[in-house]
Structure formats: structure tokens, C-alpha cells
Write a protein that holds these residues in place. Structure first.
Motif, short mmCIF file in Angstrom:
data_model
loop_
_atom_site.label_atom_id
_atom_site.label_comp_id
_atom_site.label_asym_id
_atom_site.label_seq_id
_atom_site.Cartn_x
_atom_site.Cartn_y
_atom_site.Cartn_z
N LEU A 83 5.58 3.35 1.31
CA LEU A 83 4.40 4.17 1.08
C LEU A 83 4.25 4.38 -0.42
N CYS A 84 3.05 4.11 -0.93
CA CYS A 84 2.81 4.26 -2.36
C CYS A 84 2.83 5.73 -2.74
N ARG A 85 3.52 6.03 -3.84
CA ARG A 85 3.65 7.39 -4.34
C ARG A 85 3.03 7.53 -5.73
N ALA A 86 2.33 6.51 -6.21
CA ALA A 86 1.75 6.53 -7.55
C ALA A 86 0.55 7.48 -7.61
N GLU A 87 0.12 7.76 -8.83
CA GLU A 87 -0.89 8.78 -9.07
C GLU A 87 -2.21 8.51 -8.35
N ALA A 88 -2.69 7.27 -8.37
CA ALA A 88 -3.97 6.98 -7.71
C ALA A 88 -3.89 7.29 -6.22
N CYS A 89 -2.80 6.91 -5.60
CA CYS A 89 -2.63 7.19 -4.18
C CYS A 89 -2.44 8.69 -3.93
N GLN A 90 -1.71 9.35 -4.82
CA GLN A 90 -1.54 10.80 -4.67
C GLN A 90 -2.89 11.51 -4.72
N SER A 91 -3.76 11.05 -5.59
CA SER A 91 -5.07 11.70 -5.72
C SER A 91 -5.95 11.47 -4.49
N MET A 92 -5.57 10.51 -3.65
CA MET A 92 -6.35 10.19 -2.46
C MET A 92 -5.61 10.56 -1.16
N GLY A 93 -4.63 11.45 -1.27
CA GLY A 93 -4.00 11.98 -0.06
C GLY A 93 -2.67 11.39 0.32
N ALA A 94 -1.98 10.70 -0.60
CA ALA A 94 -0.70 10.08 -0.25
C ALA A 94 0.37 11.08 0.14
N ASP A 95 0.33 12.28 -0.45
CA ASP A 95 1.35 13.27 -0.10
C ASP A 95 1.20 13.71 1.36
N ALA A 96 -0.03 13.96 1.77
CA ALA A 96 -0.27 14.34 3.17
C ALA A 96 0.08 13.19 4.10
N LEU A 97 -0.29 11.97 3.71
CA LEU A 97 0.04 10.80 4.52
C LEU A 97 1.56 10.67 4.67
N ALA A 98 2.28 10.82 3.57
CA ALA A 98 3.75 10.72 3.62
C ALA A 98 4.33 11.77 4.57
N ASP A 99 3.82 13.00 4.50
CA ASP A 99 4.31 14.05 5.40
C ASP A 99 4.05 13.68 6.85
N GLN A 100 2.86 13.13 7.15
CA GLN A 100 2.52 12.76 8.52
C GLN A 100 3.36 11.59 9.02
N VAL A 101 3.57 10.61 8.15
CA VAL A 101 4.35 9.43 8.55
C VAL A 101 5.81 9.82 8.76
N ARG A 102 6.36 10.62 7.86
CA ARG A 102 7.75 11.07 8.03
C ARG A 102 7.92 11.84 9.34
N ALA A 103 6.95 12.70 9.65
CA ALA A 103 7.03 13.46 10.90
C ALA A 103 6.91 12.54 12.11
N ALA A 104 5.99 11.58 12.05
CA ALA A 104 5.78 10.66 13.17
C ALA A 104 7.01 9.78 13.41
N LEU A 105 7.66 9.35 12.33
CA LEU A 105 8.82 8.47 12.47
C LEU A 105 10.12 9.24 12.69
N GLY A 106 10.13 10.51 12.29
CA GLY A 106 11.33 11.32 12.41
C GLY A 106 12.39 10.99 11.38
N ILE A 107 11.96 10.38 10.28
CA ILE A 107 12.89 10.06 9.19
C ILE A 107 12.24 10.43 7.86
N ASP A 108 13.06 10.53 6.82
CA ASP A 108 12.57 10.81 5.48
C ASP A 108 12.68 9.53 4.65
N PHE A 109 12.22 9.60 3.41
CA PHE A 109 12.36 8.46 2.52
C PHE A 109 13.84 8.10 2.38
N HIS A 110 14.11 6.81 2.29
CA HIS A 110 15.45 6.24 2.15
C HIS A 110 16.28 6.37 3.42
N GLU A 111 15.64 6.68 4.54
CA GLU A 111 16.36 6.77 5.81
C GLU A 111 15.89 5.66 6.74
N THR A 112 16.71 5.40 7.74
CA THR A 112 16.44 4.36 8.73
C THR A 112 16.42 5.01 10.11
#
Length: 159
Positions: A83-112
Motif C-alpha cells: 500500500l502506497c504511503r507517499a504524500e500524494a496517496c496520503q492526500s487522497m485517503g491512503a491512511d483511511a484505506l490502510a486502516d480498512q485494509v489492515r482491519a479486513a486482513l487482520g494484520i498490520d504492516f510487515h505482518e503475514t
């Protein structure tokens, strides 16, 4: 925590990879690609051996491994979702997307995932800034990513 010494088999295979690139101009990236192809990541214990063989510092080798998002310094699942974490993506909702994806997968970044199928990694720019937020799985890039699109991509990959 104490580090364990690399096995003789590990060192022998690492030496074979290094020898295969001996005399080549700019061998570090091809060596790292071969190591990752062999073990699925670039083991920490390989980095000082590479550094010594190439006349580099451990910091230089580690810097390359940690800079390029294609290299991992830890084992991963069969599929890697970035998941892209760069500024352009952050300005377009990447933080919310990351939270939703982590919740859906049940894992955090760097986890399997427990089944070993999927590892979630942050990446700083996939080059899809105009289509932010973005994600990548394997060679497939996803622009204007939503949690639904990401879940569909994961399902299609069999992860």
C-alpha cells in the motif's frame, strides 16, 4: 537477543551467488535479486558477507536493501500486498484505506496472515500519484484503490 551463525550450506550458496557476479560492474543489485530469489528475502546475516565481498560497508548494503521496496529483509507470505504511503496517496485517503485494509486482513504492516499467504507492506510511491491512493500485488498495480478493490485483487491472486 543473540544472532545465530549462518549455516555452512547458507554460506556456500551465498558464496556461489557472489562468485556468479564476480567481475561484473555494479553487482550489488543483481546479487540482492538473486539472494531474494533464493530465500524469498535478503537475510540480515548475508549483508555483512556481501559488504565484505564488494568492498562496501554493512550500512551501504543495508541502505540499498531498505531503500528499494522490492527487497525484503524478513520472510514474507506467498503474496505481498503493498500500500502506497507517499504524500500524494496520503492526500487522497491512503491512511483511511490502510486502516480498512489492515482491519479486513487482520494484520498490520510487515505482518503475514496466519496461513502464510499474504504479507502487508508499506511502500513509498508506486508511481501512480495521479490515481491515488494506490496498491500493488505482484506485478499488478491498482489505482484509485478502495478496500473493496484491494480485497478483490487479493482474492483473485488466491491470497
Amino acid at each position: 537477543m543473540t544472532a545465530t551463525a549462518p549455516s555452512a550450506d547458507f554460506l556456500e550458496r551465498l558464496d556461489q551467488i557472489l562468485v556468479a557476479h564476480q567481475g561484473r560492474e555494479g553487482p550489488l543489485l543483481p546479487i540482492l535479486h538473486d539472494i531474494q530469489a533464493e530465500w524469498g528475502y535478503v537475510p540480515e546475516e548475508a549483508q555483512p558477507v556481501i559488504a565484505e565481498a564488494l568492498g562496501l560497508t554493512r550500512a551501504e548494503v543495508h541502505g540499498v536493501v531498505s531503500f528499494y521496496h522490492d527487497f525484503r529483509d524478513h520472510p514474507s507470505g506467498r503474496h505481498v500486498l503493498r500500500l502506497c504511503r507517499a504524500e500524494a496517496c496520503q492526500s487522497m485517503g491512503a491512511d483511511a484505506l490502510a486502516d480498512q485494509v489492515r482491519a479486513a486482513l487482520g494484520i498490520d504492516f510487515h505482518e503475514t496472515t496466519p496461513d502464510g499467504r499474504l504479507t502487508l507492506e508499506p511502500v513509498f510511491c508506486l508511481g501512480l500519484c495521479a490515481c491515488a491512493p494506490s496498491a500493488q500485488m505482484g506485478e499488478r498495480l491498482l489505482g484509485r484503490a478502495t478496500v473493496e478493490k484491494v480485497q478483490r485483487m487479493v482474492a483473485e491472486a488466491g491470497a
